[in-house]
Enzyme design. Structure first.
Site, short mmCIF file in Angstrom:
data_model
loop_
_atom_site.label_atom_id
_atom_site.label_comp_id
_atom_site.label_asym_id
_atom_site.label_seq_id
_atom_site.Cartn_x
_atom_site.Cartn_y
_atom_site.Cartn_z
CG HIS A 124 2.26 0.06 4.36
ND1 HIS A 124 1.93 -0.83 5.37
CD2 HIS A 124 1.14 0.81 4.15
CE1 HIS A 124 0.68 -0.61 5.76
NE2 HIS A 124 0.18 0.38 5.03
CG ASP A 156 -2.01 -0.96 1.21
OD1 ASP A 156 -1.97 -1.85 0.34
OD2 ASP A 156 -2.92 -0.85 2.04
ZN ZN Z 1 -2.61 3.15 3.41
#
Ligand code: ZN
Length: 487
Positions: A440, A295
């Site tokens: 992430h 992400d």
């Molecule tokens: Zn996020």
């Protein structure tokens, strides 16, 4: 016999000449009579009407051409008719209205007309078969009523021959907010691209016209949605018709009428062709699969490192990108797509969508989608709301716009720990067959963790696939939300 015998050869000539003279006199008198009659007709402005009936090449459609001629005007009108009065009536009404306006104009310009300058009304129709059931009738109108009074316009009708109705734009396209915005943007882009445009668009007029998408003049073909503007609608003092073509593929996700879709099932029920296009391979349900998701990227520092490790392990992952990041680093986004990973959306600017107005929430969806598509050529169909926060508005919007909401079953907590070994421990502990793992690609520590993490998961027998592949394997579809399998 005796009479002929008595005539010598010069006499024959006289006789023949006499016959010729008599015959031509008869012809002339007829001609003169008809001229007199015609003159009388013109003086009374009586109308010569001719109807031509043509069989159209399309089943269920008849074509008729009506022409009229007087000293003051000529008109030629094509009238298509179907078996349905519901379809015929609005078409007839439009034509009658045009004729009425023409006649009124003639009355007003009476002084100009009749002395060699005749008014014209020409209404022609182009017919096109879009599908077996949908026909397009495009009228072009040209009107001249003396002096500088000219009008040129078009009027399209799209006819559903099966349901016996004239289709409106929202029968064809799902005119939700996203679609409307998108169509408006596409029209503006296409129009401003046109370098042949020899006048300035009046922004105010143009925007007002665009606001009423439902009232726009349009036709469809299998390739394009074409929008027509009367030049005077969007600029000042210009005559003519402006045509803007939007490729149908750009509108694919808004098409409302399955007959116009390119022989494909709705997005959620992927057919074989689409699976191949998306790189979805046949997966063995007896093996272990997980979907790694990244992400908040793309990030110019971390994302390329992540890509490198994934490549080493022949792993495919899903990247939930932020529109703003994509806008800043389009080449990184492109790199991810080219490496064969799944491209998904994580909103435009990472807000909590449940705290936004409906309008602002929608904007997060479509701005991100536009930016991602622009950079990668792929329109995302998966959406992960920031912080995993969603409400009914988000779900409704996603559902109406054919997004699947994707959450996760394993949180690596990489955002919190920022520590490679903590990430490895958390994921290897919590993971199970069918997990969706949240990571992430903006933290260096996550990239640091990847080589060992992938090695360890591979040793446990896991293969790394995209979220779409995983959902497909788990026979999940629709808006969701989808979490992957929780251990
Ligand atoms: Zn996020």
């Amino acid at each position: 016999m005796s009479f002929i015998k008595r005539i010598k050869w010069p006499g024959w000539i006289v006789l023949i000449l006499l016959v010729v003279v008599i015959i031509s006199a008869i012809y002339q008198s007829i001609d003169i009579k008809s001229v007199i009659a015609n003159n009388k007709k013109l003086k009374n402005t009586s109308i010569t009407t001719v109807y031509n009936h043509n069989v159209s090449e399309f089943p269920g459609l008849k074509l008729q051409t009506k022409t009229e001629e007087t000293k003051k005007y000529t008109l030629s009108i094509s009238l298509p008719t179907t078996e349905s009065e519901i379809v015929n009536t609005p078409i007839k009404k439009w034509i009658e209205h045009q004729k009425k306006e023409f006649m009124e104009e003639i009355k007003q310009n009476d002084d100009y007309l009749g002395n060699g300058d005749a008014a014209h009304l020409n209404i022609q129709v182009d017919t096109e078969k879009i599908t077996d059931e949908i026909y397009s009738l495009l009228f072009t109108l040209y009107r001249y009523t003396g002096d500088a009074n000219r009008l040129q316009t078009i009027k399209p009708f799209t006819v559903d021959m099966k349901q016996n109705k004239i289709l409106r734009l929202n029968d064809i396209l799902k005119l939700n907010d996203e679609a409307s915005k998108e169509i408006q943007t596409l029209i503006t882009e296409e129009l401003k691209k046109d370098k042949d445009l020899n006048f300035d668009i009046m922004e105010d007029m143009f925007n007002k016209t665009l606001e009423r998408l439902e009232d726009l003049k349009w036709t469809i073909s299998k390739e394009d949605l074409t929008i027509y503007f009367d030049a005077k609608e969007i600029s000042s003092g210009t005559v003519g018709v402006i045509k803007v073509e939007i490729p149908f593929e750009k509108l694919e996700s808004y098409i409302n009428d399955s007959r116009l879709m390119k022989e494909q099932e709705p997005k959620h029920e992927q057919d074989e062709e689409e699976k191949i296009e998306k790189g979805i391979k046949e997966l063995d349900p007896n093996r272990k699969y997980i979907a790694l998701t990244f992400d908040d990227g793309p990030s110019p520092k971390v994302t390329p490192r992540v890509l490198e490790v994934l490549k080493q392990y022949d792993a495919k992952a899903t990247f939930f990108m932020l529109g703003n990041q994509v806008e800043s680093y389009p080449t990184v986004a492109e790199q991810v797509a080219k490496a064969g990973h799944e491209i998904a959306s994580h909103s435009n600017s990472h807000p909590d969508l449940t705290k936004l107005s409906n309008e602002a929430m929608k904007q997060e969806f479509y701005e991100s989608s536009n930016k991602i598509e622009k950079a990668t050529g792929k329109k995302p169909t998966l959406f992960r709301p920031p912080y995993g926060a969603y409400n009914d508005n988000v779900m409704n919007y996603a559902n109406n716009n054919r997004y699947s909401i994707i959450l996760w079953s394993v949180d690596s907590l990489d955002w919190k720990s920022r520590n490679a070994s903590a990430v490895i421990d958390t994921v290897t502990r919590d993971v199970t067959n069918g997990s969706i793992v949240l990571l992430h690609d903006i933290h260096a520590s996550t990239a640091d963790a990847l080589p060992q993490l992938l090695a360890s998961l591979k040793n446990q027998g896991y293969q790394f696939i995209t979220v779409s592949e995983l959902l497909n394997l788990q026979k999940e579809s629709g808006v969701g939300p989808h979490f992957g399998k929780v251990s």
